[in-house]
Design a protein around this motif. Sequence first.
Motif, PDB file in Angstrom:
ATOM      1  N   SER A  11      37.627  37.458  32.098  1.00 61.59           N
ATOM      2  CA  SER A  11      38.779  36.770  31.525  1.00 61.59           C
ATOM      3  C   SER A  11      39.150  35.586  32.419  1.00 61.59           C
ATOM      4  CB  SER A  11      39.964  37.737  31.434  1.00 61.59           C
ATOM      5  OG  SER A  11      40.418  38.070  32.741  1.00 61.59           O
ATOM      6  N   PRO A  12      40.044  34.712  31.983  1.00 66.24           N
ATOM      7  CA  PRO A  12      40.481  33.597  32.842  1.00 66.24           C
ATOM      8  C   PRO A  12      41.020  34.066  34.190  1.00 66.24           C
ATOM      9  CG  PRO A  12      41.159  33.188  30.593  1.00 66.24           C
ATOM     10  CD  PRO A  12      40.590  34.577  30.613  1.00 66.24           C
ATOM     11  N   ILE A  13      41.764  35.183  34.201  1.00 72.61           N
ATOM     12  CA  ILE A  13      42.277  35.726  35.468  1.00 72.61           C
ATOM     13  C   ILE A  13      41.123  36.202  36.336  1.00 72.61           C
ATOM     14  CG2 ILE A  13      43.654  37.575  36.522  1.00 72.61           C
ATOM     15  CD1 ILE A  13      45.515  37.426  34.115  1.00 72.61           C
ATOM     16  N   ASP A  14      40.161  36.892  35.706  1.00 72.56           N
ATOM     17  CA  ASP A  14      38.979  37.374  36.442  1.00 72.56           C
ATOM     18  C   ASP A  14      38.227  36.196  37.068  1.00 72.56           C
ATOM     19  OD1 ASP A  14      39.397  40.059  35.737  1.00 72.56           O
ATOM     20  OD2 ASP A  14      38.291  39.814  33.862  1.00 72.56           O
ATOM     21  N   LEU A  15      38.111  35.117  36.332  1.00 72.81           N
ATOM     22  CA  LEU A  15      37.387  33.949  36.842  1.00 72.81           C
ATOM     23  C   LEU A  15      38.066  33.348  38.065  1.00 72.81           C
ATOM     24  CD1 LEU A  15      36.331  32.149  33.536  1.00 72.81           C
ATOM     25  CD2 LEU A  15      34.813  33.160  35.245  1.00 72.81           C
ATOM     26  N   THR A  44      47.712  43.621  41.715  1.00 75.73           N
ATOM     27  CA  THR A  44      46.730  44.631  42.160  1.00 75.73           C
ATOM     28  C   THR A  44      46.017  45.242  40.958  1.00 75.73           C
ATOM     29  OG1 THR A  44      48.482  46.313  42.214  1.00 75.73           O
ATOM     30  CG2 THR A  44      47.974  45.187  44.285  1.00 75.73           C
ATOM     31  N   ALA A  45      46.736  45.360  39.833  1.00 75.09           N
ATOM     32  CA  ALA A  45      46.108  45.894  38.619  1.00 75.09           C
ATOM     33  C   ALA A  45      44.987  44.968  38.146  1.00 75.09           C
ATOM     34  CB  ALA A  45      47.152  46.066  37.518  1.00 75.09           C
ATOM     35  N   PHE A  50      39.182  43.763  37.720  1.00 78.12           N
ATOM     36  CA  PHE A  50      38.087  42.898  38.149  1.00 78.12           C
ATOM     37  C   PHE A  50      36.993  43.721  38.830  1.00 78.12           C
ATOM     38  CE2 PHE A  50      36.145  40.397  41.583  1.00 78.12           C
ATOM     39  CZ  PHE A  50      35.655  39.300  40.889  1.00 78.12           C
ATOM     40  N   CYS A  51      37.368  44.618  39.706  1.00 77.38           N
ATOM     41  CA  CYS A  51      36.408  45.456  40.431  1.00 77.38           C
ATOM     42  C   CYS A  51      35.599  46.327  39.473  1.00 77.38           C
ATOM     43  CB  CYS A  51      37.125  46.331  41.448  1.00 77.38           C
ATOM     44  SG  CYS A  51      37.864  45.420  42.834  1.00 77.38           S
ATOM     45  N   ARG A  52      36.283  46.880  38.461  1.00 84.05           N
ATOM     46  CA  ARG A  52      35.591  47.735  37.505  1.00 84.05           C
ATOM     47  C   ARG A  52      34.545  46.951  36.710  1.00 84.05           C
ATOM     48  NH1 ARG A  52      40.646  50.559  37.358  1.00 84.05           N
ATOM     49  NH2 ARG A  52      41.506  49.183  35.748  1.00 84.05           N
ATOM     50  N   LYS A  53      34.808  45.684  36.455  1.00 80.31           N
ATOM     51  CA  LYS A  53      33.829  44.859  35.750  1.00 80.31           C
ATOM     52  C   LYS A  53      32.589  44.605  36.599  1.00 80.31           C
ATOM     53  CE  LYS A  53      37.009  42.568  32.557  1.00 80.31           C
ATOM     54  NZ  LYS A  53      37.518  41.290  32.008  1.00 80.31           N
ATOM     55  N   GLU A  61      35.266  50.223  47.177  1.00 83.67           N
ATOM     56  CA  GLU A  61      33.851  50.207  46.813  1.00 83.67           C
ATOM     57  C   GLU A  61      33.370  48.772  46.594  1.00 83.67           C
ATOM     58  OE1 GLU A  61      30.776  51.884  43.357  1.00 83.67           O
ATOM     59  OE2 GLU A  61      32.902  52.488  43.332  1.00 83.67           O
ATOM     60  N   PHE A  62      34.219  47.960  45.983  1.00 77.89           N
ATOM     61  CA  PHE A  62      33.865  46.558  45.765  1.00 77.89           C
ATOM     62  C   PHE A  62      33.605  45.856  47.101  1.00 77.89           C
ATOM     63  CE2 PHE A  62      35.080  42.072  45.460  1.00 77.89           C
ATOM     64  CZ  PHE A  62      34.293  41.647  44.405  1.00 77.89           C
TER      65      PHE A  62
END
Length: 251
Positions: A11-15, A44-45, A50-53, A61-62
Amino acid sequence: MLFLDHTPDLSPIDLEIYKYVASHIDEVVYMRIRELAKETHSSTASILRFCRKFGCEGFSEFKIKLNIYRKALTEPVTTHAVDETSFTNFIQRSTEAFYQERMQAAVKLLAEKDLVLFIGTGSSKIIAEYGALYFSSIFSMAFHIEDPINHPVNFFNKSIAKNVCVIALSVSGENEAIINYLNHFISNDCAIISITNSEKSAIASLSDVNIPYYISTERIGDSDITSQVPALYTVEYLAKEVQKNKQAGTE
C-alpha cells in the motif's frame, strides 16, 4: 525486494516504510518498532502489517531477516572460473537419445510452421535475438519479441496462430512474464517449444516440446549468471536440423 525473491502487494503506507527501511538498513536492524513508526510517520500497527507482507510474524523476525540480508550485501563478490567440463558434459549429453528425441520432435513441429517467434528476458533475451537472426536465413519469417511484458498477443487470430511456433528461452523456466505471454499464445493454438535448464518447470510444462540442457546454475546476489552457452548451442543445432530437414524434403 529486500530479502524476498518477489514483490509483495504494498500500500502507499507500506511503500513509505519500505523506502525508509531500504535506505536506512544499518539503522533499522537496531531500532525498536516505535522508533521506526516515528521515523516513517506511521503506526506500530502499520509496521506489523508491513512485516507480515514480508513473511514475518513480527518486527523482531523482520529485523533478523533484514540483518542477514544486510550482511549478504557486504560480502565480497566472487566469481568462479569457467568450468569447461560442464560444457563438455553438456555436449556429450546432446548426443544421447533423450536430447536427440526432443530435438527431432521440435524439428517436426517447426517444419509445419511458417512463422517462428523467439521470446526471452534478461540474458535469455540476447539468445532470443540471436535465434531470430540465425533462423531468418532458414525461415521466410523469424522474429524476436522485443518486449513481452508490454506487448500482448491478443491480435493473433487462430487461422494465423496455427502457422506460428514460439521458441521460449528461460534458464529457470519460471519467468512470470514469459509464462503469461505463453498462456496468450496457447489460447490461440500456437505451438510452443521451450529451451530451459530443467524440464521440471512451468514454462517446460506449457510447451509442446521442451529441450532441457541441465547445467549448473550460478548467481551473484539477485543476478543469474548461469552460462547461456548450452542455450546458444541448442538454438544453432535446432536451426541446422531444420535446414537439413527442409533440404531433404526438396530432394
